[in-house]
Scaffold this motif. Structure first.
Motif, PDB file in Angstrom:
ATOM      1  N   SER A 150      55.177 -26.081  -1.248  1.00 15.96           N
ATOM      2  CA  SER A 150      54.182 -27.071  -1.657  1.00 15.96           C
ATOM      3  C   SER A 150      52.964 -27.111  -0.730  1.00 15.96           C
ATOM      4  CB  SER A 150      54.833 -28.461  -1.746  1.00 15.96           C
ATOM      5  OG  SER A 150      55.497 -28.750  -0.538  1.00 15.96           O
ATOM      6  N   ALA A 151      52.881 -26.228   0.260  1.00 16.39           N
ATOM      7  CA  ALA A 151      51.745 -26.246   1.197  1.00 16.39           C
ATOM      8  C   ALA A 151      50.503 -25.651   0.539  1.00 16.39           C
ATOM      9  CB  ALA A 151      52.099 -25.457   2.456  1.00 16.39           C
ATOM     10  N   ALA A 152      49.335 -26.221   0.868  1.00 18.60           N
ATOM     11  CA  ALA A 152      48.061 -25.721   0.331  1.00 18.60           C
ATOM     12  C   ALA A 152      46.943 -26.099   1.293  1.00 18.60           C
ATOM     13  CB  ALA A 152      47.789 -26.320  -1.051  1.00 18.60           C
ATOM     14  N   ASP A 153      45.883 -25.297   1.312  1.00 13.52           N
ATOM     15  CA  ASP A 153      44.737 -25.534   2.187  1.00 13.52           C
ATOM     16  C   ASP A 153      43.471 -25.733   1.364  1.00 13.52           C
ATOM     17  OD1 ASP A 153      46.039 -25.245   4.618  1.00 13.52           O
ATOM     18  OD2 ASP A 153      45.690 -23.070   4.688  1.00 13.52           O
ATOM     19  N   VAL A 154      42.659 -26.749   1.737  1.00 13.91           N
ATOM     20  CA  VAL A 154      41.285 -26.830   1.220  1.00 13.91           C
ATOM     21  C   VAL A 154      40.483 -25.789   1.989  1.00 13.91           C
ATOM     22  CG1 VAL A 154      39.237 -28.270   0.984  1.00 13.91           C
ATOM     23  CG2 VAL A 154      41.505 -29.286   0.693  1.00 13.91           C
ATOM     24  N   LEU A 155      39.819 -24.888   1.288  1.00 15.44           N
ATOM     25  CA  LEU A 155      39.098 -23.802   1.961  1.00 15.44           C
ATOM     26  C   LEU A 155      37.731 -24.295   2.446  1.00 15.44           C
ATOM     27  CD1 LEU A 155      39.935 -20.863  -0.478  1.00 15.44           C
ATOM     28  CD2 LEU A 155      41.082 -21.493   1.656  1.00 15.44           C
ATOM     29  N   GLU A 156      37.445 -24.096   3.731  1.00 11.57           N
ATOM     30  CA  GLU A 156      36.120 -24.490   4.247  1.00 11.57           C
ATOM     31  C   GLU A 156      35.037 -23.687   3.569  1.00 11.57           C
ATOM     32  OE1 GLU A 156      35.731 -24.561   8.493  1.00 11.57           O
ATOM     33  OE2 GLU A 156      37.598 -25.705   8.680  1.00 11.57           O
ATOM     34  N   GLU A 157      35.314 -22.388   3.355  1.00 14.12           N
ATOM     35  CA  GLU A 157      34.398 -21.500   2.623  1.00 14.12           C
ATOM     36  C   GLU A 157      35.100 -21.064   1.345  1.00 14.12           C
ATOM     37  OE1 GLU A 157      31.255 -20.280   2.973  1.00 14.12           O
ATOM     38  OE2 GLU A 157      31.012 -21.725   4.592  1.00 14.12           O
ATOM     39  N   PRO A 158      34.684 -21.557   0.163  1.00 15.78           N
ATOM     40  CA  PRO A 158      35.318 -21.097  -1.071  1.00 15.78           C
ATOM     41  C   PRO A 158      35.241 -19.571  -1.188  1.00 15.78           C
ATOM     42  CG  PRO A 158      33.889 -22.969  -1.501  1.00 15.78           C
ATOM     43  CD  PRO A 158      33.643 -22.564  -0.082  1.00 15.78           C
ATOM     44  N   ILE A 159      36.247 -18.988  -1.847  1.00 15.95           N
ATOM     45  CA  ILE A 159      36.296 -17.523  -2.012  1.00 15.95           C
ATOM     46  C   ILE A 159      35.892 -17.183  -3.440  1.00 15.95           C
ATOM     47  CG2 ILE A 159      37.837 -15.519  -2.045  1.00 15.95           C
ATOM     48  CD1 ILE A 159      39.639 -17.135  -0.061  1.00 15.95           C
ATOM     49  N   VAL A 160      34.865 -16.344  -3.597  1.00 13.13           N
ATOM     50  CA  VAL A 160      34.477 -15.889  -4.941  1.00 13.13           C
ATOM     51  C   VAL A 160      35.548 -14.928  -5.434  1.00 13.13           C
ATOM     52  CG1 VAL A 160      32.736 -14.708  -6.339  1.00 13.13           C
ATOM     53  CG2 VAL A 160      32.012 -16.159  -4.439  1.00 13.13           C
ATOM     54  N   VAL A 161      36.215 -15.294  -6.544  1.00 13.69           N
ATOM     55  CA  VAL A 161      37.307 -14.458  -7.060  1.00 13.69           C
ATOM     56  C   VAL A 161      36.871 -13.623  -8.253  1.00 13.69           C
ATOM     57  CG1 VAL A 161      39.118 -15.982  -6.195  1.00 13.69           C
ATOM     58  CG2 VAL A 161      38.225 -16.346  -8.512  1.00 13.69           C
ATOM     59  N   CYS A 162      35.824 -14.059  -8.967  1.00  9.75           N
ATOM     60  CA  CYS A 162      35.395 -13.325 -10.161  1.00  9.75           C
ATOM     61  C   CYS A 162      33.926 -13.618 -10.451  1.00  9.75           C
ATOM     62  CB  CYS A 162      36.259 -13.750 -11.361  1.00  9.75           C
ATOM     63  SG  CYS A 162      35.993 -12.798 -12.855  1.00  9.75           S
ATOM     64  N   ARG A 163      33.193 -12.564 -10.843  1.00 11.24           N
ATOM     65  CA  ARG A 163      31.817 -12.720 -11.320  1.00 11.24           C
ATOM     66  C   ARG A 163      31.710 -12.006 -12.650  1.00 11.24           C
ATOM     67  NH1 ARG A 163      29.558 -11.413  -5.977  1.00 11.24           N
ATOM     68  NH2 ARG A 163      29.134 -13.409  -4.974  1.00 11.24           N
ATOM     69  N   ALA A 164      30.870 -12.528 -13.530  1.00 12.94           N
ATOM     70  CA  ALA A 164      30.694 -11.881 -14.831  1.00 12.94           C
ATOM     71  C   ALA A 164      29.330 -12.217 -15.390  1.00 12.94           C
ATOM     72  CB  ALA A 164      31.779 -12.349 -15.808  1.00 12.94           C
ATOM     73  N   SER A 165      28.895 -11.383 -16.327  1.00  9.20           N
ATOM     74  CA  SER A 165      27.701 -11.730 -17.108  1.00  9.20           C
ATOM     75  C   SER A 165      27.949 -11.320 -18.545  1.00  9.20           C
ATOM     76  CB  SER A 165      26.451 -11.060 -16.537  1.00  9.20           C
ATOM     77  OG  SER A 165      26.624  -9.671 -16.457  1.00  9.20           O
ATOM     78  N   GLY A 166      27.321 -12.043 -19.455  1.00 10.76           N
ATOM     79  CA  GLY A 166      27.542 -11.764 -20.872  1.00 10.76           C
ATOM     80  C   GLY A 166      26.538 -12.504 -21.737  1.00 10.76           C
ATOM     81  N   THR A 167      26.677 -12.260 -23.039  1.00  9.61           N
ATOM     82  CA  THR A 167      25.716 -12.819 -23.993  1.00  9.61           C
ATOM     83  C   THR A 167      26.437 -13.575 -25.101  1.00  9.61           C
ATOM     84  OG1 THR A 167      24.216 -10.975 -23.562  1.00  9.61           O
ATOM     85  CG2 THR A 167      23.828 -12.234 -25.583  1.00  9.61           C
ATOM     86  N   CYS A 168      25.921 -14.764 -25.390  1.00  9.99           N
ATOM     87  CA  CYS A 168      26.415 -15.569 -26.509  1.00  9.99           C
ATOM     88  C   CYS A 168      25.323 -15.668 -27.571  1.00  9.99           C
ATOM     89  CB  CYS A 168      26.779 -16.973 -26.055  1.00  9.99           C
ATOM     90  SG  CYS A 168      28.170 -17.016 -24.931  1.00  9.99           S
ATOM     91  N   VAL A 169      25.758 -15.995 -28.778  1.00  8.06           N
ATOM     92  CA  VAL A 169      24.823 -16.111 -29.896  1.00  8.06           C
ATOM     93  C   VAL A 169      24.999 -17.479 -30.554  1.00  8.06           C
ATOM     94  CG1 VAL A 169      24.312 -15.258 -32.232  1.00  8.06           C
ATOM     95  CG2 VAL A 169      24.691 -13.632 -30.358  1.00  8.06           C
ATOM     96  N   VAL A 170      23.861 -18.148 -30.771  1.00  8.50           N
ATOM     97  CA  VAL A 170      23.853 -19.340 -31.642  1.00  8.50           C
ATOM     98  C   VAL A 170      22.912 -19.010 -32.789  1.00  8.50           C
ATOM     99  CG1 VAL A 170      23.390 -21.807 -31.852  1.00  8.50           C
ATOM    100  CG2 VAL A 170      24.235 -20.879 -29.682  1.00  8.50           C
ATOM    101  N   LYS A 171      23.482 -18.849 -33.983  1.00  6.73           N
ATOM    102  CA  LYS A 171      22.663 -18.468 -35.136  1.00  6.73           C
ATOM    103  C   LYS A 171      21.543 -19.488 -35.330  1.00  6.73           C
ATOM    104  CE  LYS A 171      26.512 -16.238 -37.464  1.00  6.73           C
ATOM    105  NZ  LYS A 171      27.493 -16.328 -38.535  1.00  6.73           N
ATOM    106  N   LYS A 172      20.397 -18.996 -35.800  1.00  4.01           N
ATOM    107  CA  LYS A 172      19.200 -19.842 -35.970  1.00  4.01           C
ATOM    108  C   LYS A 172      19.541 -21.149 -36.687  1.00  4.01           C
ATOM    109  CE  LYS A 172      15.364 -18.189 -34.220  1.00  4.01           C
ATOM    110  NZ  LYS A 172      14.667 -18.982 -33.203  1.00  4.01           N
ATOM    111  N   GLU A 173      20.326 -21.011 -37.778  1.00  2.90           N
ATOM    112  CA  GLU A 173      20.612 -22.200 -38.597  1.00  2.90           C
ATOM    113  C   GLU A 173      21.545 -23.194 -37.893  1.00  2.90           C
ATOM    114  OE1 GLU A 173      21.307 -19.057 -39.340  1.00  2.90           O
ATOM    115  OE2 GLU A 173      23.265 -18.787 -40.271  1.00  2.90           O
ATOM    116  N   ASP A 174      22.204 -22.728 -36.813  1.00  3.35           N
ATOM    117  CA  ASP A 174      23.099 -23.625 -36.068  1.00  3.35           C
ATOM    118  C   ASP A 174      22.421 -24.264 -34.860  1.00  3.35           C
ATOM    119  OD1 ASP A 174      25.210 -23.129 -37.807  1.00  3.35           O
ATOM    120  OD2 ASP A 174      25.884 -21.385 -36.673  1.00  3.35           O
ATOM    121  N   GLN A 175      21.199 -23.783 -34.533  1.00  2.00           N
ATOM    122  CA  GLN A 175      20.487 -24.339 -33.370  1.00  2.00           C
ATOM    123  C   GLN A 175      19.955 -25.715 -33.726  1.00  2.00           C
ATOM    124  OE1 GLN A 175      17.554 -21.412 -32.101  1.00  2.00           O
ATOM    125  NE2 GLN A 175      19.087 -19.778 -32.115  1.00  2.00           N
ATOM    126  N   ARG A 176      20.431 -26.740 -33.021  1.00  2.22           N
ATOM    127  CA  ARG A 176      20.085 -28.119 -33.359  1.00  2.22           C
ATOM    128  C   ARG A 176      19.055 -28.702 -32.407  1.00  2.22           C
ATOM    129  NH1 ARG A 176      24.650 -30.941 -32.340  1.00  2.22           N
ATOM    130  NH2 ARG A 176      23.827 -32.741 -33.437  1.00  2.22           N
TER     131      ARG A 176
END
Ligand SMILES: C[C@H](N)CC(=O)SCCNC(=O)CCNC(=O)[C@H](O)C(C)(C)COP(=O)(O)OP(=O)(O)OC[C@H]1O[C@@H](n2cnc3c(N)ncnc32)[C@H](O)[C@@H]1OP(=O)(O)O
Length: 124
Positions: A96-122
């Protein structure tokens, strides 16, 4: 920003390792929230152009997932994502032991593209 504790149910591999797809799942939820704020619609993910798994994630770790829209097209919204470990489980000390990290560790990076169809853009 989504902050989540990885549970024993999320561990998929030996040594309580959480599968990388779990980070991608979090990024999908971050993207959905960004699209709701930007367009008033959940949108659809069309493609990831990069995903990097930079450090292991284990059951008991706390992960913060963040994202940002970096380019807006007609219907496309390009985004970048980052997942950081902010609390690390310490099974080497006790179950049950755990540490609050003084410096968070980056575990994952990503980039991508989403689409909102014109007729759905409110939000024009
Ligand atoms: C975030 C979500 N709430 C949660 C999810 O993850 S949803 C689950 C996974 N995704 C899906 O199930 C989506 C399945 N795909 C689709 O339904 C369709 O592909 C689509 C609706 C997403 C797009 O179809 P369509 O409108 O026919 O596409 P296009 O007209 O060709 O393109 C629209 C814009 O998207 C840009 N684009 C297309 N492909 C890519 C790609 N591989 N990488 C980057 N960008 C891409 C395209 O350039 C268009 O941009 P503009 O409208 O000019 O800005």
């Amino acid at each position: 920003m989504i902050r989540l504790r990885m549970s024993a149910k999320d561990a998929h591999y030996g040594g309580n390792l959480v599968d990388g797809a779990h980070m991608v799942h979090l990024f999908g939820d971050v993207a959905t929230e960004l699209l709701i704020m930007h367009d008033g619609d959940e949108g659809l993910f069309v493609a990831y152009d990069n995903v990097e798994f930079l450090a292991p994630v284990y059951a008991g770790d706390y992960i913060e997932a963040t994202g940002e829209i970096v380019k807006v097209g007609n219907s496309s919204r390009k985004m970048v994502f980052e997942a950081k470990k902010v609390i690390a489980s310490r099974p080497d000390i006790s179950a049950s032991a755990a540490d609050v990290l003084e410096e968070p560790i980056v575990v994952c990076r990503a980039s991508g593209t989403c689409v909102v169809k014109k007729e759905d853009q409110r939000k024009k």
